[in-house]
Design a protein around this motif. Sequence first.
Motif, PDB file in Angstrom:
ATOM      1  N   GLN A  13       0.885  -1.175   0.000  1.00  0.00           N
ATOM      2  CA  GLN A  13       0.000   0.000   0.000  1.00  0.00           C
ATOM      3  C   GLN A  13       0.913   1.213   0.000  1.00  0.00           C
ATOM      4  O   GLN A  13       1.607   1.475   0.978  1.00  0.00           O
ATOM      5  CB  GLN A  13      -0.886  -0.016   1.239  1.00  0.00           C
ATOM      6  CG  GLN A  13      -1.862   1.145   1.280  1.00  0.00           C
ATOM      7  CD  GLN A  13      -2.809   1.010   2.446  1.00  0.00           C
ATOM      8  OE1 GLN A  13      -3.061  -0.066   2.944  1.00  0.00           O
ATOM      9  NE2 GLN A  13      -3.321   2.124   2.897  1.00  0.00           N
ATOM     10  N   GLY A 203      -2.500  -8.896   3.378  1.00  0.00           N
ATOM     11  CA  GLY A 203      -3.742  -8.575   2.681  1.00  0.00           C
ATOM     12  C   GLY A 203      -4.775  -8.062   3.652  1.00  0.00           C
ATOM     13  O   GLY A 203      -4.465  -7.767   4.813  1.00  0.00           O
ATOM     14  N   THR A 204      -6.006  -7.924   3.196  1.00  0.00           N
ATOM     15  CA  THR A 204      -7.078  -7.550   4.113  1.00  0.00           C
ATOM     16  C   THR A 204      -7.337  -8.725   5.057  1.00  0.00           C
ATOM     17  O   THR A 204      -7.001  -9.871   4.753  1.00  0.00           O
ATOM     18  CB  THR A 204      -8.364  -7.210   3.347  1.00  0.00           C
ATOM     19  OG1 THR A 204      -8.833  -8.381   2.675  1.00  0.00           O
ATOM     20  CG2 THR A 204      -8.116  -6.097   2.342  1.00  0.00           C
ATOM     21  N   GLU A 207      -9.386 -11.751   3.620  1.00  0.00           N
ATOM     22  CA  GLU A 207      -8.608 -12.504   2.640  1.00  0.00           C
ATOM     23  C   GLU A 207      -7.531 -13.335   3.318  1.00  0.00           C
ATOM     24  O   GLU A 207      -7.322 -14.507   2.986  1.00  0.00           O
ATOM     25  CB  GLU A 207      -7.979 -11.543   1.632  1.00  0.00           C
ATOM     26  CG  GLU A 207      -8.988 -10.843   0.730  1.00  0.00           C
ATOM     27  CD  GLU A 207      -8.367  -9.692  -0.045  1.00  0.00           C
ATOM     28  OE1 GLU A 207      -8.988  -9.253  -1.024  1.00  0.00           O
ATOM     29  OE2 GLU A 207      -7.262  -9.237   0.337  1.00  0.00           O
ATOM     30  N   GLY A 268      -5.078 -12.177  -2.247  1.00  0.00           N
ATOM     31  CA  GLY A 268      -6.164 -11.493  -2.930  1.00  0.00           C
ATOM     32  C   GLY A 268      -5.835 -10.126  -3.474  1.00  0.00           C
ATOM     33  O   GLY A 268      -4.871  -9.917  -4.203  1.00  0.00           O
ATOM     34  N   SER A 269      -6.639  -9.141  -3.081  1.00  0.00           N
ATOM     35  CA  SER A 269      -6.541  -7.795  -3.650  1.00  0.00           C
ATOM     36  C   SER A 269      -5.297  -7.050  -3.206  1.00  0.00           C
ATOM     37  O   SER A 269      -5.015  -5.981  -3.722  1.00  0.00           O
ATOM     38  CB  SER A 269      -7.781  -6.983  -3.251  1.00  0.00           C
ATOM     39  OG  SER A 269      -7.882  -6.885  -1.838  1.00  0.00           O
ATOM     40  N   SER A 271      -2.456  -7.699  -3.950  1.00  0.00           N
ATOM     41  CA  SER A 271      -1.508  -7.677  -5.063  1.00  0.00           C
ATOM     42  C   SER A 271      -1.980  -6.810  -6.220  1.00  0.00           C
ATOM     43  O   SER A 271      -1.369  -6.821  -7.285  1.00  0.00           O
ATOM     44  CB  SER A 271      -1.293  -9.115  -5.574  1.00  0.00           C
ATOM     45  OG  SER A 271      -2.516  -9.665  -6.029  1.00  0.00           O
ATOM     46  N   SER A 272      -3.078  -6.067  -6.038  1.00  0.00           N
ATOM     47  CA  SER A 272      -3.650  -5.325  -7.156  1.00  0.00           C
ATOM     48  C   SER A 272      -3.034  -3.946  -7.345  1.00  0.00           C
ATOM     49  O   SER A 272      -3.265  -3.313  -8.359  1.00  0.00           O
ATOM     50  CB  SER A 272      -5.169  -5.185  -6.958  1.00  0.00           C
ATOM     51  OG  SER A 272      -5.456  -4.465  -5.757  1.00  0.00           O
ATOM     52  N   GLU A 273      -2.289  -3.455  -6.354  1.00  0.00           N
ATOM     53  CA  GLU A 273      -1.662  -2.140  -6.509  1.00  0.00           C
ATOM     54  C   GLU A 273      -0.627  -2.194  -7.631  1.00  0.00           C
ATOM     55  O   GLU A 273       0.269  -3.039  -7.603  1.00  0.00           O
ATOM     56  CB  GLU A 273      -0.984  -1.714  -5.207  1.00  0.00           C
ATOM     57  CG  GLU A 273      -1.955  -1.291  -4.126  1.00  0.00           C
ATOM     58  CD  GLU A 273      -2.634   0.020  -4.465  1.00  0.00           C
ATOM     59  OE1 GLU A 273      -2.013   0.844  -5.155  1.00  0.00           O
ATOM     60  OE2 GLU A 273      -3.785   0.207  -4.052  1.00  0.00           O
ATOM     61  N   GLN A 296      -7.710 -14.760  -5.308  1.00  0.00           N
ATOM     62  CA  GLN A 296      -9.036 -15.009  -4.734  1.00  0.00           C
ATOM     63  C   GLN A 296      -9.741 -16.102  -5.544  1.00  0.00           C
ATOM     64  O   GLN A 296     -10.815 -15.916  -6.080  1.00  0.00           O
ATOM     65  CB  GLN A 296      -9.858 -13.720  -4.732  1.00  0.00           C
ATOM     66  CG  GLN A 296      -9.328 -12.673  -3.756  1.00  0.00           C
ATOM     67  CD  GLN A 296     -10.107 -11.384  -3.848  1.00  0.00           C
ATOM     68  OE1 GLN A 296     -10.225 -10.797  -4.909  1.00  0.00           O
ATOM     69  NE2 GLN A 296     -10.662 -10.947  -2.731  1.00  0.00           N
TER      70      GLN A 296
END
Length: 523
Positions: A13, A203-204, A207, A268-269, A271-273, A296
């Motif tokens: 983040q 992660g969150t 997740e 999950g998310s 790794s989306s950054e 996910q």
Amino acid sequence: MREDTGEVTTSLQRPAPSTSKSRSGMPYDSFEWQQEPPPSNGVPRSAWTRQHRRLSRWHRPYTAILVFTDLISALFASYLAVTFIEKANSGFQNREEIFYLVAFIGLPLGWLVILWGNGSYDRRCLGLGSEEYKRVVRAFVAVVAAVSLLAFGTKTELSRVTIAYVTIMALVFILFCRVSARQILHVARRKTGHGAHRMILVGTLPEALEVYTAVTRSPAAGLIPVAIHITDGYAAARGIETPVPVYAGRDVLTLVREVGADTIAVCGSASSEPGELRRLAWQLEGTGVDLVVAPQLTDIAGPRVHIRPIEGLPLLHVEEPTLSGPGWLVKNLIDRVVAFFGLLFLSPILAVIAIGIRLSDPGPVFFRQPRVGHEGRTFRVWKFRTMYVDAEERKASLEELNDSDGMLFKMKNDPRIFAFGSKLRNTSLDELPQLINVLKGEMSLVGPRPLPADDGDYLGDVRRRLLVRPGITGLWQVSGRSDLSWDEAVRLDLYYVDNWSLTYDLGILWRTVGVVLKQKGAY
């Protein structure tokens, strides 16, 4: 369980712009070691050696053991061939020294080189899954091809029987030793935790907890989560009990040192950054820390997943479940043949059981009940009766004692079961008449358990299990049987439906033998 920490950059983040500068005049980015400035681009400092050894080292002694057992297996196969095959030295007459040199040095060493070349010592395939065995089989094919090519090139008339014997026996011994070594490794992982990876989940919180649940279902996999680093702040974890400590606002690599981890799992998310995961991979170069990404996407078997890189973007391609085609025709054929011969050869045992039931309690030998089968069609299942004839009338008074949390009624000490019936249940012999259902095409040897038709409609995810024929045994039965919760049983049935294969069926049948002998979860 949560740990309060200082305010450092939150991994995966990107931090807000700060006026503080590092000694190089640039702000710290995510994933940096705060104690010492990291390399600028993560490239290893030497083309020949790592800056740091890999933190997870269990595979080193394990690989050494495999090399030793592979060598002994190849040597033993050569010894058996020389001892029991009369013309083993065909092509080496009057050259006994060369023959023994080839048989006891050249061929075993050739096995090791080809096994290594096929990646059978790669730590990523050791200890779990079928990939290790596939690579050993590929090495066997390569050994046969190499021996044949050398014999052809040198015009040596080798005995074909000897070549077949020594290579096949070596393959059998190598696979046996590797299966045995894996079983020992699994026992060590379950009992002591040795030979495992210590993971930090990033992660969150939902997740990370989902990944935690997935990896801890199988202790033999050797993945032990030791901490969770959440990327959405402590507010998300406030008031929630967690199985491992939860951190936030920490540099992940510093946290690895503190908790003694050797693997970072990005969930999950997280790794989306854009670019953040790549920067983390750069920072891990040379540290000896492994990086894994948990998308996910759960309960999908390996053969259905393929990675297809497109312009540097790894796309995860998920194949559709194989629920038709030649494989299913073979499955149906095997079901009918095994059911026919099973009923034929087991008929004396079935007759003895029938007499035992009639002597234990007057009434019918068989229990017939409507069950839901393939595509929602109902059929009447065949089972040996294990309860008194008034069992259904007494069920209403026992509902509050139900040990199951789902649609099925289960009691560990059900008073409706007579003594001989209890023995039948413990040994699963009461299921044998279901071979009649298999022969009629209403059931299969392996599949989800047939659920009672009078328990209401099966909607939502549960209905997906009706895409295949119910089975006498299945993934549910070999994974705990009646000891499992309803949700876990449904999850296992759906996993079977989504990931079916003939080899998977054979594996479940093999595991069923051990489960029946141990009488685990049978009541």
